[in-house]
Design a protein around this motif. Structure first.
Motif, PDB file in Angstrom:
ATOM      1  N   LEU A 198       0.814  -1.226   0.000  1.00  0.00           N
ATOM      2  CA  LEU A 198       0.000   0.000   0.000  1.00  0.00           C
ATOM      3  C   LEU A 198       0.845   1.272   0.000  1.00  0.00           C
ATOM      4  O   LEU A 198       0.340   2.335  -0.349  1.00  0.00           O
ATOM      5  N   GLN A 199       2.101   1.196   0.419  1.00  0.00           N
ATOM      6  CA  GLN A 199       2.987   2.362   0.470  1.00  0.00           C
ATOM      7  C   GLN A 199       2.297   3.553   1.159  1.00  0.00           C
ATOM      8  O   GLN A 199       2.031   4.587   0.541  1.00  0.00           O
ATOM      9  N   PRO A 200       2.032   3.438   2.462  1.00  0.00           N
ATOM     10  CA  PRO A 200       1.239   4.458   3.156  1.00  0.00           C
ATOM     11  C   PRO A 200       2.049   5.669   3.605  1.00  0.00           C
ATOM     12  O   PRO A 200       1.878   6.169   4.709  1.00  0.00           O
ATOM     13  N   TRP A 201       2.959   6.156   2.783  1.00  0.00           N
ATOM     14  CA  TRP A 201       3.789   7.296   3.147  1.00  0.00           C
ATOM     15  C   TRP A 201       3.758   8.345   2.027  1.00  0.00           C
ATOM     16  O   TRP A 201       3.528   8.021   0.866  1.00  0.00           O
ATOM     17  N   ARG A 202       4.002   9.582   2.430  1.00  0.00           N
ATOM     18  CA  ARG A 202       4.068  10.686   1.475  1.00  0.00           C
ATOM     19  C   ARG A 202       5.222  11.598   1.875  1.00  0.00           C
ATOM     20  O   ARG A 202       5.448  11.851   3.056  1.00  0.00           O
ATOM     21  N   PHE A 203       5.944  12.097   0.879  1.00  0.00           N
ATOM     22  CA  PHE A 203       7.039  13.031   1.096  1.00  0.00           C
ATOM     23  C   PHE A 203       6.673  14.400   0.535  1.00  0.00           C
ATOM     24  O   PHE A 203       6.034  14.493  -0.518  1.00  0.00           O
ATOM     25  N   ASP A 204       7.086  15.445   1.216  1.00  0.00           N
ATOM     26  CA  ASP A 204       6.988  16.788   0.669  1.00  0.00           C
ATOM     27  C   ASP A 204       8.035  17.674   1.320  1.00  0.00           C
ATOM     28  O   ASP A 204       8.807  17.232   2.168  1.00  0.00           O
ATOM     29  N   SER A 205       8.070  18.923   0.902  1.00  0.00           N
ATOM     30  CA  SER A 205       9.067  19.874   1.403  1.00  0.00           C
ATOM     31  C   SER A 205       8.393  21.220   1.615  1.00  0.00           C
ATOM     32  O   SER A 205       8.501  22.125   0.791  1.00  0.00           O
ATOM     33  N   PRO A 206       7.670  21.364   2.737  1.00  0.00           N
ATOM     34  CA  PRO A 206       6.904  22.593   2.967  1.00  0.00           C
ATOM     35  C   PRO A 206       7.754  23.854   2.974  1.00  0.00           C
ATOM     36  O   PRO A 206       7.279  24.924   2.599  1.00  0.00           O
ATOM     37  N   ASP A 207       9.025  23.744   3.410  1.00  0.00           N
ATOM     38  CA  ASP A 207       9.868  24.941   3.464  1.00  0.00           C
ATOM     39  C   ASP A 207      10.784  25.062   2.251  1.00  0.00           C
ATOM     40  O   ASP A 207      11.644  25.928   2.197  1.00  0.00           O
ATOM     41  N   GLY A 208      10.596  24.157   1.283  1.00  0.00           N
ATOM     42  CA  GLY A 208      11.392  24.213   0.066  1.00  0.00           C
ATOM     43  C   GLY A 208      12.799  23.676   0.203  1.00  0.00           C
ATOM     44  O   GLY A 208      13.586  23.755  -0.736  1.00  0.00           O
ATOM     45  N   ASP A 209      13.151  23.121   1.370  1.00  0.00           N
ATOM     46  CA  ASP A 209      14.512  22.636   1.582  1.00  0.00           C
ATOM     47  C   ASP A 209      14.494  21.202   2.075  1.00  0.00           C
ATOM     48  O   ASP A 209      14.615  20.272   1.290  1.00  0.00           O
ATOM     49  N   ARG A 210      14.304  21.019   3.368  1.00  0.00           N
ATOM     50  CA  ARG A 210      14.348  19.676   3.933  1.00  0.00           C
ATOM     51  C   ARG A 210      13.116  18.868   3.554  1.00  0.00           C
ATOM     52  O   ARG A 210      12.006  19.390   3.526  1.00  0.00           O
ATOM     53  N   LEU A 211      13.350  17.583   3.315  1.00  0.00           N
ATOM     54  CA  LEU A 211      12.260  16.683   2.970  1.00  0.00           C
ATOM     55  C   LEU A 211      11.622  16.128   4.229  1.00  0.00           C
ATOM     56  O   LEU A 211      12.311  15.732   5.177  1.00  0.00           O
ATOM     57  N   ARG A 212      10.300  16.090   4.229  1.00  0.00           N
ATOM     58  CA  ARG A 212       9.548  15.570   5.364  1.00  0.00           C
ATOM     59  C   ARG A 212       8.690  14.393   4.924  1.00  0.00           C
ATOM     60  O   ARG A 212       8.316  14.276   3.761  1.00  0.00           O
ATOM     61  N   ILE A 213       8.379  13.538   5.896  1.00  0.00           N
ATOM     62  CA  ILE A 213       7.566  12.360   5.611  1.00  0.00           C
ATOM     63  C   ILE A 213       6.349  12.350   6.529  1.00  0.00           C
ATOM     64  O   ILE A 213       6.427  12.779   7.688  1.00  0.00           O
ATOM     65  N   ARG A 214       5.246  11.858   6.003  1.00  0.00           N
ATOM     66  CA  ARG A 214       4.010  11.732   6.774  1.00  0.00           C
ATOM     67  C   ARG A 214       3.271  10.498   6.286  1.00  0.00           C
ATOM     68  O   ARG A 214       3.596   9.925   5.231  1.00  0.00           O
ATOM     69  N   LEU A 215       2.282  10.084   7.068  1.00  0.00           N
ATOM     70  CA  LEU A 215       1.409   9.002   6.626  1.00  0.00           C
ATOM     71  C   LEU A 215       0.367   9.527   5.658  1.00  0.00           C
ATOM     72  O   LEU A 215      -0.092  10.662   5.782  1.00  0.00           O
ATOM     73  N   ALA A 216       0.011   8.706   4.695  1.00  0.00           N
ATOM     74  CA  ALA A 216      -1.103   9.050   3.823  1.00  0.00           C
ATOM     75  C   ALA A 216      -2.381   9.116   4.648  1.00  0.00           C
ATOM     76  O   ALA A 216      -2.497   8.484   5.702  1.00  0.00           O
TER      77      ALA A 216
END
Length: 271
Positions: A198-216
């Motif tokens: 299911l790959q229940p993870w999502r990546f984004d970069s709210p501050d445009g620099d560091r990558l963050r991970i969260r659950l879907a």
């Protein structure tokens, strides 16, 4: 705690889940190496326990309560949480995948299993304390050379090694704008195994620099946090492979963690 090495990155590319084994116990030398790694991982985190058992897998995987999903396994590993925290579930995923990839490096087949096994039998074998919870197990051993009909059917249902597209796993991120190490780390994370793929993870970069991970959305349960920990370990291995050490640190909700590049790495610790 020793650092993960390049051989573990290669194991992320070659490992596949196997469910049909040759009914042979793992030899003592490889069991000792896995046990030594388990003790080292436990020493870094008191919230978990990892057990390596030379025998007993047949009694927990086969028979009606095991659904016959794993056959022929003799040896196995078990991943036990000593509390019900999300952090411990993350650590089970991170440390468990470290051990699974080390088993792959040693030429052993594995398969993360969270539900289709005889839980009461496993708990009796492992001697769980009242506060402990058995989250996952994996068979350990030599797989049969050819995929069984059952394995082919499961691969068809779950998609095998097929993974969600980059734009689904990393919504809003432009792959062409990423640093080479970021893209490598994200691709290694995208290749991580998860329950029913299911790959229940999502990546984004709210501050445009560091990558963050969260659950879907809608995935906040213990096994999803185990999956998340597996993914976070893959990310660390991908970053290391591309020449960028780092570690996970706390991040504001709804994110679980953010990766801090360039920091000293003793172990890929979730926050």
């Amino acid at each position: 705690m020793h650092n993960p090495d390049a051989a573990l990155y290669e194991a992320t590319r070659t490992r596949v889940s196997r469910r049909n084994f040759r009914r042979l116990p793992v030899d003592p030398e490889r069991l000792e190496r896995l046990t030594a790694l388990a003790r080292a991982l436990e020493a870094d985190e008191s919230g978990l326990r990892i057990e390596i058992r030379a025998e007993g897998a047949d009694r927990i995987f086969e028979g009606r309560a095991g659904y016959g999903m794993i056959t022929g396994a003799v040896s196995y590993a078990a991943f036990i949480a000593r509390d019900a925290s999300e952090r411990t579930a993350l650590r089970i995923g991170t440390c468990g995948e470290w051990l699974v990839l080390e088993a792959t490096r040693l030429g052993l087949a594995t398969c993360w299993v969270a539900g289709t096994f005889r839980r009461a039998e496993a708990e009796a074998q492992l001697g769980l304390a009242p506060e402990e919870t058995l989250l996952c197990v994996t068979p350990l051993g030599e797989a049969e050379p050819e995929l069984s009909f059952k394995e082919r059917a499961i691969k068809t249902v779950t998609g095998g090694r097929r993974r969600k597209p980059f734009e689904v796993i990393c919504p809003g991120l432009d792959p062409n704008a990423l640093a080479p190490w970021q893209f490598e780390a994200l691709e290694c994370a995208r290749n991580a195994p998860s329950a029913v793929n299911l790959q229940p993870w999502r990546f984004d970069s709210p501050d445009g620099d560091r990558l963050r991970i969260r659950l879907a959305e809608g995935k906040a349960r213990s096994i999803a946090y185990v999956d998340l920990g597996i993914c976070m370990f893959h990310f660390v291995l991908g970053a290391l492979h591309a020449g960028m050490p780092g570690e996970w640190s706390a991040a504001p909700s709804p994110h679980v963690a953010e990766f801090v590049p360039g920091s000293r790495l003793d172990a890929p610790n979730p926050p």
